[in-house]
Structures are given as C-alpha cells and as structure tokens.
Design an enzyme around this catalytic site. Structure first.
Site, PDB file in Angstrom:
ATOM      1  N   ASN A   1      21.979   0.885  68.779  1.00  0.00           N
ATOM      2  CA  ASN A   1      21.728   0.764  67.592  1.00  0.00           C
ATOM      3  C   ASN A   1      21.072  -0.841  67.114  1.00  0.00           C
ATOM      4  O   ASN A   1      21.838  -1.637  67.768  1.00  0.00           O
ATOM      5  CB  ASN A   1      22.766   1.114  66.414  1.00  0.00           C
ATOM      6  CG  ASN A   1      23.718   0.013  66.119  1.00  0.00           C
ATOM      7  OD1 ASN A   1      23.308  -0.672  65.265  1.00  0.00           O
ATOM      8  ND2 ASN A   1      24.705  -0.044  67.003  1.00  0.00           N
TER       9      ASN A   1
ATOM     10  N   PHE B   1      23.138  -5.283  60.203  1.00  0.00           N
ATOM     11  CA  PHE B   1      23.959  -5.368  59.102  1.00  0.00           C
ATOM     12  C   PHE B   1      23.497  -4.949  57.829  1.00  0.00           C
ATOM     13  O   PHE B   1      23.387  -5.565  56.737  1.00  0.00           O
ATOM     14  CB  PHE B   1      24.351  -6.716  58.820  1.00  0.00           C
ATOM     15  CG  PHE B   1      25.413  -7.287  59.761  1.00  0.00           C
ATOM     16  CD1 PHE B   1      26.259  -6.395  60.536  1.00  0.00           C
ATOM     17  CD2 PHE B   1      25.770  -8.803  59.742  1.00  0.00           C
ATOM     18  CE1 PHE B   1      27.280  -6.911  61.325  1.00  0.00           C
ATOM     19  CE2 PHE B   1      26.858  -9.414  60.604  1.00  0.00           C
ATOM     20  CZ  PHE B   1      27.264  -8.317  61.621  1.00  0.00           C
TER      21      PHE B   1
ATOM     22  N   SER C   1      28.023  -8.994  66.347  1.00  0.00           N
ATOM     23  CA  SER C   1      26.634  -7.893  66.699  1.00  0.00           C
ATOM     24  C   SER C   1      25.585  -8.576  67.319  1.00  0.00           C
ATOM     25  O   SER C   1      25.361  -9.753  66.939  1.00  0.00           O
ATOM     26  CB  SER C   1      26.602  -7.528  65.101  1.00  0.00           C
ATOM     27  OG  SER C   1      25.218  -6.852  65.123  1.00  0.00           O
TER      28      SER C   1
ATOM     29  N   ASN D   1      22.457  -7.701  66.598  1.00  0.00           N
ATOM     30  CA  ASN D   1      21.127  -7.522  66.058  1.00  0.00           C
ATOM     31  C   ASN D   1      21.042  -8.492  64.451  1.00  0.00           C
ATOM     32  O   ASN D   1      20.094  -8.265  64.092  1.00  0.00           O
ATOM     33  CB  ASN D   1      21.787  -6.148  65.366  1.00  0.00           C
ATOM     34  CG  ASN D   1      21.627  -5.241  66.397  1.00  0.00           C
ATOM     35  OD1 ASN D   1      20.863  -5.168  67.438  1.00  0.00           O
ATOM     36  ND2 ASN D   1      22.654  -3.895  66.300  1.00  0.00           N
ATOM     37  N   THR D   2      21.999  -9.566  64.714  1.00  0.00           N
ATOM     38  CA  THR D   2      21.766 -10.626  63.644  1.00  0.00           C
ATOM     39  C   THR D   2      21.471 -11.602  64.127  1.00  0.00           C
ATOM     40  O   THR D   2      22.414 -12.446  65.097  1.00  0.00           O
ATOM     41  CB  THR D   2      22.684 -10.585  62.720  1.00  0.00           C
ATOM     42  OG1 THR D   2      23.080  -9.765  61.967  1.00  0.00           O
ATOM     43  CG2 THR D   2      22.764 -12.002  61.626  1.00  0.00           C
TER      44      THR D   2
ATOM     45  N   LYS E   1      36.397  -9.974  65.965  1.00  0.00           N
ATOM     46  CA  LYS E   1      35.633  -9.045  66.665  1.00  0.00           C
ATOM     47  C   LYS E   1      34.534  -9.931  67.612  1.00  0.00           C
ATOM     48  O   LYS E   1      33.693 -10.547  67.278  1.00  0.00           O
ATOM     49  CB  LYS E   1      35.013  -7.994  65.928  1.00  0.00           C
ATOM     50  CG  LYS E   1      34.288  -6.892  66.879  1.00  0.00           C
ATOM     51  CD  LYS E   1      33.883  -5.856  65.812  1.00  0.00           C
ATOM     52  CE  LYS E   1      33.483  -4.436  66.607  1.00  0.00           C
ATOM     53  NZ  LYS E   1      33.451  -3.419  65.723  1.00  0.00           N
TER      54      LYS E   1
ATOM     55  N   ASN F   1      32.463  -5.447  70.804  1.00  0.00           N
ATOM     56  CA  ASN F   1      31.338  -4.623  70.035  1.00  0.00           C
ATOM     57  C   ASN F   1      30.518  -4.094  70.864  1.00  0.00           C
ATOM     58  O   ASN F   1      31.086  -3.842  72.199  1.00  0.00           O
ATOM     59  CB  ASN F   1      30.682  -5.930  69.191  1.00  0.00           C
ATOM     60  CG  ASN F   1      30.016  -5.543  67.908  1.00  0.00           C
ATOM     61  OD1 ASN F   1      29.341  -4.453  67.788  1.00  0.00           O
ATOM     62  ND2 ASN F   1      30.116  -6.309  66.782  1.00  0.00           N
TER      63      ASN F   1
END
Length: 398
Positions: free
Chosen positions: A145, A149, A211, A213-214, A251, A282
């Site tokens: 994925n 966010f 994450s 993805n940021t 995390k 994560n």
C-alpha cells in the site's frame, strides 16, 4: 402454447427467487456464525474480484455496521493479560491502517480483538496519494500500500471518537495512531497537536514515524530528530490537563540498520524521551523472495507473510536493546497461532493483525487465539507473560 411458456417463465422466476433467497440466508448464517470454510472458499475469494481499495472500504463498512456477528464464546483464560494498566481478555489487536478514520471501533471490538487501534490521523484532512495505491500479492499473502496517510483530519475523527466514548457503548481499549501532514512545515507541531487533542480520550497514543509513504517521515527515526520529537511529545503528554499518563508508543520501521536500532534504543532509554511501548513493525520497502514479481514492482509498504520473519527478528533486537523493560507490540505477518507465539517468545507482550484479517476474514481472529492458547498450554506456560522474551536469542540472527 403461449400460456404454457408464460407458466414456465413464472416458475423459473420463482425458482430463481427461492434459490437467491436461500443463498442469501445461507450466506448470512455463515457470516454471522463465523464459518471459516465459507470465508476461505467463498467470501474472501469473492472480495478479491473487487479492486483492493474498494474491498478495504467494504470490509470497514461491514465492521462499522457489525455485519460479521460476534465470537461465540469467551477467550481462554490463559490469554488474559494486562495492557498498559488495563485488563484485556487477549493480547491480539487490530493494527492501524485498517480503520483509518475511527469508523468501526465497536464492530472490531465485537469481533474479538483485545484492543483496537485506529489511524493514522493527521492534523489537517488530506487525500493521500493518487489511486491506485493498494495492491494484492495473492500468491505471497501480502499487500503493498502507498495510501500516504489519507485522513479525515483531527477534528472529524476526534468528534467521532468522543461521541463514541461519551455514549458508553464502547468499553474496550482504544489506541489512536498519529501521523503528520505531507506538506507540514513542522512534524513536531503535528504530533504535539495530536497528543493535545487525542490524549484525553485515548487509552494509548502511537507516534507513527515509520510509514514509507510520506516523504521524509522515516528520517525522524534518526537519533537527533527522534530525540527532539520525543522530548516534545512526552512533555506535551505530561502537561495534559487530563489523562496525562496516557501511554505513548513509538511505531518503528523494519528496514533499520544495526546502528539505527542502537540509536533508537539509546534515545527511548533517556528519561526525557522514554516511551511506554514500541510497535514493531510497520511495513517494509524490501521485496525479497516474492512470487508476484510484477506486482512487487509497485512502490509502497509491503505487509503480510513476507514481513513475518523480518518483524520478528526486529522484535527480538528491540527486546534485547531495551533489556526487556519496554513492552513491545509485535506486528507483521501473523496469520496463525504459531506466528503469534513466535512474536511472544521473541519479546512481544502484545500482538496486532492486519493483512491476514484482509485475506482470511474475521474467523482468523478466533482461530489465532485458539491456536495460541493451545501452544501456550502445550509448552507448560500458565500465562502470556511467562512466554514473553523466553527465547528471544533464537531470533537475533547472530
């Protein structure tokens, strides 16, 4: 002749209605009773005919409206444990990323999870990355994925959760996972706002800096940035007018070097940066030994079975680096009681699911708990706590 044809058509229609109705009733009973065979062979393969993000939204909707029913019996007493000051029936929670906006908290608790974590929630609403941004690797039992966010923002999610808390309908453990906005000029300010707003209503807070993805988010795991961030977060938590002892968990990512791990441990062992727990881990940016090689080319975080051993090894590393003094939530690739037990003996005190829930449906929650209870008893343990860290050296990879 025409009359006979009309009668035949009417009979076929009636038969179709009866079959359809019977099928719906049968499906409803199977779903309500948590029939694992039905989920495995019929329902979950059917959901995979839908685009992954559509399937995800449908699953959240079903949990929100409690379509899946509830567990038939109480958990085995051996699974009971203390979760940061709260007694819970089992150590298994739903990981953040499933219910991003806090819409399905009651329904998830009803499915048998010991605790529910929502989010990540960002201060301002943001759409996340462009679609498509979720990809199935069916042969690997994995998901990639790159949601980025996507969030309804602090205000909307806070009001939803406050109403739930005030209603008295929810008596479970609620964790709120905090993120930062993509274009925010100050990560510290974003997390500070999250602690100030959600601290009073949360049973625990999660600082998610892992994450992939940021842009720039994982850089906050660096020693200097992490220390500055956690000092701000802990001070903000301590100054809350209410619930100023709410547990703060960090995390972390699975893609850490040995030096990264040591640096994180040295920071969180400082009094001014001391977190109450860790969530390990994560999603990963690694793509090793995957069967769905074409889908594996997609960017984003990989979760599911391929993450299992990597996250378990990191659980053991963090358990070792912190001398077992900071509770760990183990997450990554748990799809059986054996997977869950390995996380425990590597050093996790608690566990979370995500991808196996997506692939196997709600019955996986009950099955993992039953299998874990059987393993604990077979090995002579009397409680979850006795198993935690009991064999962590075997997973250190040294």
């Amino acid at each position: 002749m025409a009359a006979n044809s009309k009668k035949a058509i009417n009979k076929l229609r009636s038969l179709a209605l009866v079959c359809t109705g019977g099928g719906l009733v049968f499906s409803g009973l199977c779903i309500n009773q948590g029939n694992e065979g039905y989920y495995k062979n019929v329902l979950m393969p059917a959901t995979r005919l839908l685009p992954p993000e559509t399937s995800h939204k449908l699953a959240v909707w079903c949990c929100k409206y409690k379509i899946f029913g509830k567990p038939a019996k109480q958990d085995d007493a051996i699974l009971a444990t203390n979760f940061f000051g709260h007694n819970v029936e089992n150590p298994l929670g739903i990981a953040a990323g499933f219910d991003k906006h806090g819409e399905a908290v009651e329904g998830l608790k009803q499915l048998g999870f010991g605790f529910v974590e929502i989010g990540s929630v960002t201060p301002e609403p943001q759409p996340g990355n462009p679609q498509p941004r979720v990809f199935r690797l069916v042969n690997d039992e994995a998901i990639i994925n790159r949601y980025g966010f996507n969030s309804e923002g602090h205000t909307v999610v806070f009001q939803r959760l406050k109403e739930l808390k005030d209603s008295g309908r929810f008596n479970g453990i609620l964790g709120i996972n905090l993120g930062k906005n993509k274009t925010s000029p100050s990560a510290k300010d974003d997390y500070k706002q999250g602690v100030q707003l959600f601290g009073p209503i949360a049973d625990y807070l999660v600082i998610n800096i892992s994450s992939p993805n940021t842009p720039g988010l994982r850089d906050l795991q660096g020693k200097k940035d992490l220390q500055e961030l956690l000092e701000t977060v802990i001070q903000t938590r301590n100054e809350l007018p209410y619930n100023n002892k709410v547990p703060v968990l960090l995390k972390i990512a699975p893609d850490l070097t040995t030096q990264d791990i040591k640096d994180i441990a040295s920071v969180i062992n400082k009094k001014s940066c001391h977190v109450d727990g860790l969530i390990v881990s994560n999603t990963t940016v690694s793509r090793e030994n995957l069967k769905d090689v074409e889908v594996a080319k997609e960017t984003g975080g990989l979760s599911g079975v391929p993450l299992r051993s990597k996250s378990t090894q990191l659980v053991a590393e963090m358990y070792y680096q912190t001398s077992g003094k900071i509770p760990i939530v183990g997450v990554g690739g748990i799809s059986s009681g054996q997977d869950a037990f390995e996380k425990l003996e590597a050093g996790a005190s608690y566990l979370q699911l995500y991808t196996s829930f997506i692939y196997q449906g709600p019955p996986v929650v009950k099955r993992i708990k039953q299998e874990l209870a059987e393993i604990l008893k077979a090995k002579g343990y009397k409680s979850i706590g006795e198993a935690v860290g009991s064999n962590y050296k075997a997973y250190l990879g040294k």
